[in-house]
Each structure stands twice: as C-alpha cells, then as structure tokens.
Design an enzyme around this catalytic site. Structure first.
Site, PDB file in Angstrom:
ATOM      1  N   PHE A 137      30.075  -2.933  44.975  1.00  0.00           N
ATOM      2  CA  PHE A 137      28.588  -2.702  45.870  1.00  0.00           C
ATOM      3  C   PHE A 137      29.165  -2.747  47.339  1.00  0.00           C
ATOM      4  O   PHE A 137      30.010  -3.541  47.707  1.00  0.00           O
ATOM      5  CB  PHE A 137      27.914  -3.942  45.637  1.00  0.00           C
ATOM      6  CG  PHE A 137      26.694  -3.907  46.357  1.00  0.00           C
ATOM      7  CD1 PHE A 137      25.397  -3.103  46.090  1.00  0.00           C
ATOM      8  CD2 PHE A 137      26.400  -4.495  47.744  1.00  0.00           C
ATOM      9  CE1 PHE A 137      24.305  -2.841  46.897  1.00  0.00           C
ATOM     10  CE2 PHE A 137      25.314  -4.406  48.589  1.00  0.00           C
ATOM     11  CZ  PHE A 137      24.438  -3.536  47.959  1.00  0.00           C
ATOM     12  N   ASP A 222      36.865  -4.776  51.274  1.00  0.00           N
ATOM     13  CA  ASP A 222      35.575  -4.970  51.430  1.00  0.00           C
ATOM     14  C   ASP A 222      35.305  -6.652  51.332  1.00  0.00           C
ATOM     15  O   ASP A 222      35.297  -6.903  49.887  1.00  0.00           O
ATOM     16  CB  ASP A 222      34.310  -4.148  50.688  1.00  0.00           C
ATOM     17  CG  ASP A 222      33.209  -4.529  50.921  1.00  0.00           C
ATOM     18  OD1 ASP A 222      32.745  -5.569  51.756  1.00  0.00           O
ATOM     19  OD2 ASP A 222      32.175  -3.738  50.705  1.00  0.00           O
ATOM     20  N   LYS A 251      28.136 -11.028  55.891  1.00  0.00           N
ATOM     21  CA  LYS A 251      27.508 -12.265  55.117  1.00  0.00           C
ATOM     22  C   LYS A 251      27.758 -13.929  55.763  1.00  0.00           C
ATOM     23  O   LYS A 251      27.166 -13.847  56.640  1.00  0.00           O
ATOM     24  CB  LYS A 251      27.919 -12.090  53.549  1.00  0.00           C
ATOM     25  CG  LYS A 251      27.101 -10.920  52.709  1.00  0.00           C
ATOM     26  CD  LYS A 251      26.946 -11.320  51.302  1.00  0.00           C
ATOM     27  CE  LYS A 251      26.044 -10.394  50.604  1.00  0.00           C
ATOM     28  NZ  LYS A 251      26.486  -9.169  50.304  1.00  0.00           N
TER      29      LYS A 251
HETATM   30  C1  PLP Z   1      26.394  -7.517  50.486  1.00  0.00           C
HETATM   31  C2  PLP Z   1      27.622  -6.797  50.483  1.00  0.00           C
HETATM   32  C3  PLP Z   1      27.448  -5.351  51.331  1.00  0.00           C
HETATM   33  C4  PLP Z   1      26.087  -4.958  52.216  1.00  0.00           C
HETATM   34  O1  PLP Z   1      26.016  -5.851  53.053  1.00  0.00           O
HETATM   35  P1  PLP Z   1      24.680  -5.885  53.900  1.00  0.00           P
HETATM   36  O2  PLP Z   1      24.568  -7.126  54.949  1.00  0.00           O
HETATM   37  O3  PLP Z   1      23.479  -6.233  52.839  1.00  0.00           O
HETATM   38  O4  PLP Z   1      24.395  -4.669  54.182  1.00  0.00           O
HETATM   39  C5  PLP Z   1      28.573  -5.012  51.154  1.00  0.00           C
HETATM   40  N1  PLP Z   1      29.633  -5.076  50.579  1.00  0.00           N
HETATM   41  C6  PLP Z   1      29.797  -6.270  49.760  1.00  0.00           C
HETATM   42  C7  PLP Z   1      31.142  -6.611  48.999  1.00  0.00           C
HETATM   43  C8  PLP Z   1      28.585  -7.217  49.678  1.00  0.00           C
HETATM   44  O5  PLP Z   1      28.634  -8.101  48.878  1.00  0.00           O
END
Ligand code: PLP
Length: 398
Positions: A137, A222, A251
C-alpha cells in the site's frame, strides 16, 4: 444525539470510509473519549499516527508556540522549523537531504518522480519502471495508487500511471526476473502494513539491496507506517542491516500533525532542482514544529524506543498465548515493536465491534488481520486489558 450527528455526517460527507458509529471528541495519551463521555483505550492511534499518544504536551506546546509566531509563508523563503526538522531527520538516518510534503501519498509521488528523474539523468533515459510488491500500500493518488499492487483498489480508476511492475513480496527470484534495462527503482515497505502486517523473510531486504546495487537500481523504502519509532527503531530499515537510497515518511512523523517527507542521499537528491518538485503547504512551520517536537521526544534517552521494543515483545507474547488457547480462530501473530497483527481464520469486523463496545479501539486490515498500532508510550496493564477482552470475545463468540 450521536444518531442524528452520524446521519448528518452521512448527508454532508462523501461516503469514502466505513466509520464506526463513534464520535470522538477528546484524547490524552492512550485514551480517547466519545461525545457521551465513554472512555476508550486506543490501540489504533489514528492508524499509527499518534506515536506519542494523543495530545502529547511537547507536541501541543510546539504547535501553540508556532501558531502564535508564524503559520505560513510558502517555500519561497527559508523557514526555521523546516530546517530544525530536516537536521533531526538527516542526523539520525542514512539520508543527506529532506523534502517535506503533507501526507504519505504525496511523499510517495515525490519519491517516484525523484527516482525516475535520477535514473534518466544518471543511468539511462529508458529507465523509468518501478517494481513494487503485491499486497503493498503506497497511497491513493494516481502515482502511488499505480504503485500499490492491489487490484481491488484500482477498480474503476483505470487507466493507471504506466511503468509499474508487480512481484510477490518476499520472493527474491521473482524480483530478479522482473528487473530489466528499464528498471529505475524497487519500492518496498519493510513490513507491509495495510497488506496485513507482513514481515520480510530473513535476508530478503539485504538481497533486494544487493540486487539494486548490482543493477544500479534505486531502493525506495516506504516507511510511512513503519517509521517514526513504530518498530522500536527510529526507522525500520535499522533492523535489517541495510539503508535505502530514498525513504518516504508520514503517519507518525508529526505526532498527530499532518506531514510527509522524502529523505534521500545526496547523490540521488541532486536530481531535484528548482522547478522539479514542490508543495505550497509542504514543510509549513506548524507541521514542522510538531514533527521536530515528536522526533526529539522519540530520541530523548532512547526511552520511548526501548519501551516500544520491550513492550512490543510483551504484547507479542500475549498474542501468541491467545493463539495457543484459540488455535481454531487464530492463524498467526506477526509484527515488530508496536506494529502487530493477528491473522484470524475469518473476518475480523465483528471482533473490532465487540472491542469497541468494551472500550477498546482496534482495527482490521486485509479482511481478517486485527491490527494493533498503539501509542509507543503504552504500558503492560493496558496490553493486559486488550488481551483479556480478546480472550473473553474469543471464548464467547468463536
Ligand atoms: C498510510 C500509508 C500510505 C499513504 O499515506 P496517506 O497519508 O494516507 O496518503 C503510504 N504508504 C504506506 C506504507 C502507508 O501505510
């Protein structure tokens, strides 16, 4: 009163979330309270955002002070809190340079742009592809959505951005096969979050790093969910004996304030020049002040990170015991630090609801994985409360 409020909420807001019928009004540390005054232990923490707990005094005071001084001036000027935060991140990571934005998906967009530009500038003009993993994700905007290898999230939004290749997570052979003269970068979550708290197998990330080095490919980690202390280190890559070329954060970074970041080595960051990339609100004084206070608090004496590792293990053991006692309902316990998942034999929604009734907020991801990402300041007693509640729920319902 809540019923009317929730009806109005449905009338005025787009229907993009499956919200619980709870109206939250106040938070402090591990706890939040709803509009009727009911207290909850928060094991989700805004989806791994409130790493220091709700309304941590250091974050609140940093925001208050900054709000009185300067809210916004744009990136056409130098801003003190932005440099403070960049220094903290650079001094405590692999990186030499930072770029700030406002969310996770925006950090991923910037990382994709940086990787493509770097590969075209420095390796070969045909290098534009980025390889990502199934179950990943990376966000909801088009580049990040196209990088996210989950078909159900793509449905209805095609055509996607071209140039993304998907391979199974934890499969180095598949990754080797997918690499070509067109590959600019491999982007991976060190631990898959939304995909169900999936751990990398031993050596996988090291093998990915070697593959990148052999083929002049960039490694983008990420760490939007795993970063900011979540796994017991400031960044999860520290557990795996590797460093990335580019890393995305968001986050937990702002301790509750909205902020995203791209970190990179100097040799990669040079590909961004004036005009290459930007954001009006990115790195604004308010968000940076909150994030600097958060990172400072995380690093102070290493106390919070140590607690995360120690208590994460305690939590893990509690879940393992639960798995032994309810082996027909629980398949696996996974995770690191305070990013833990409990894979169930069936959908987790009803358990999330039962927990909420008992005053505990948890979340279910990937259909059948209960996800726990509490504030890193959590104590044993609070974990015991959750384990007792789950025990009771499994005993009665399943
Ligand atoms: C939550 C998340 C995103 C997206 O972040 P947003 O602030 O919701 O756009 C991207 N990569 C990872 C691994 C995430 O957990």
């Amino acid at each position: 009163m809540d019923k009317k409020f929730i009806e109005e909420s449905k009338k005025y807001l787009m229907n993009t979330y499956n919200r619980s019928p709870i109206v939250l009004r106040k938070g402090r540390g591990m706890k939040v309270w709803d509009s009727s005054g009911k207290e909850y232990l928060d094991f989700l923490a805004g989806i791994a955002v409130n790493c220091l707990g709700h309304c941590h005094p250091k974050v609140v005071i940093a925001l208050q002070k900054q709000a009185q001084r300067l809210l916004h001036v744009s990136n056409l000027y130098h801003i003190e809190p932005q440099l403070d935060l960049a220094k903290l991140l650079v001094d405590n990571s692999f990186a030499d340079k930072a770029f700030f934005c406002n969310s996770g998906t925006e950090a991923v967009e910037g990382a994709i742009k940086l990787a493509r530009k770097y590969a075209k500038d420095h390796i070969s003009p045909e290098r534009h592809e980025i390889i990502t993993c199934y179950g990943s994700f990376h966000g909801r905007t088009y580049g990040a959505l196209s990088a996210t290898a989950q078909e159900k999230l793509h449905e209805g939004f095609e055509p996607l951005v071209p140039g993304f290749i998907y391979v199974p997570f934890n499969d180095i052979t598949a990754l080797r096969k997918a690499v070509s003269k067109k590959t600019s970068a491999i982007m991976i979550e060190p631990i898959q979050g939304e995909g169900g708290i999936r751990m990398p197998s031993a050596d996988y990330l090291q093998q990915v790093r070697e593959l990148c080095d052999e083929n002049k490919i960039l490694l983008i980690l990420d760490e939007i969910q795993t970063g900011a202390g979540r796994t017991g280190k400031l960044f999860a890559y520290e557990h795996f004996g590797i460093t990335p070329d580019i890393m995305t954060l968001a986050k937990g970074l702002g301790g509750g304030a909205a902020i995203g970041a791209i970190l990179a080595t100097d040799s990669v960051a040079v590909s961004f020049e004036p005009g290459s990339h930007g954001s009006t609100f990115g790195g604004n004084p308010l968000a940076c002040a909150a994030a600097a206070a958060t990172i400072e608090a995380l690093l102070e004496d290493g106390f919070i990170l140590d607690n995360c590792l120690r208590i994460g293990q305690y939590f893990f053991n509690g879940l393992e015991k639960l798995k032994k006692d309810f082996s027909s309902s629980i398949l696996e316990v996974r995770g690191l630090g305070l990013m833990l998942g409990l894979e169930l034999t069936k959908a987790g929604g009803p358990i999330v609801e039962s927990c909420a009734k008992r005053g505990i907020l948890i979340n279910c991801t990937s259909g059948n994985v209960l996800r726990f990402t509490p504030p890193l300041i959590i104590v044993e007693k609070e974990i015991d409360q959750l384990i007792d509640a789950l025990e009771d729920i499994f005993e009665r319902n399943l």
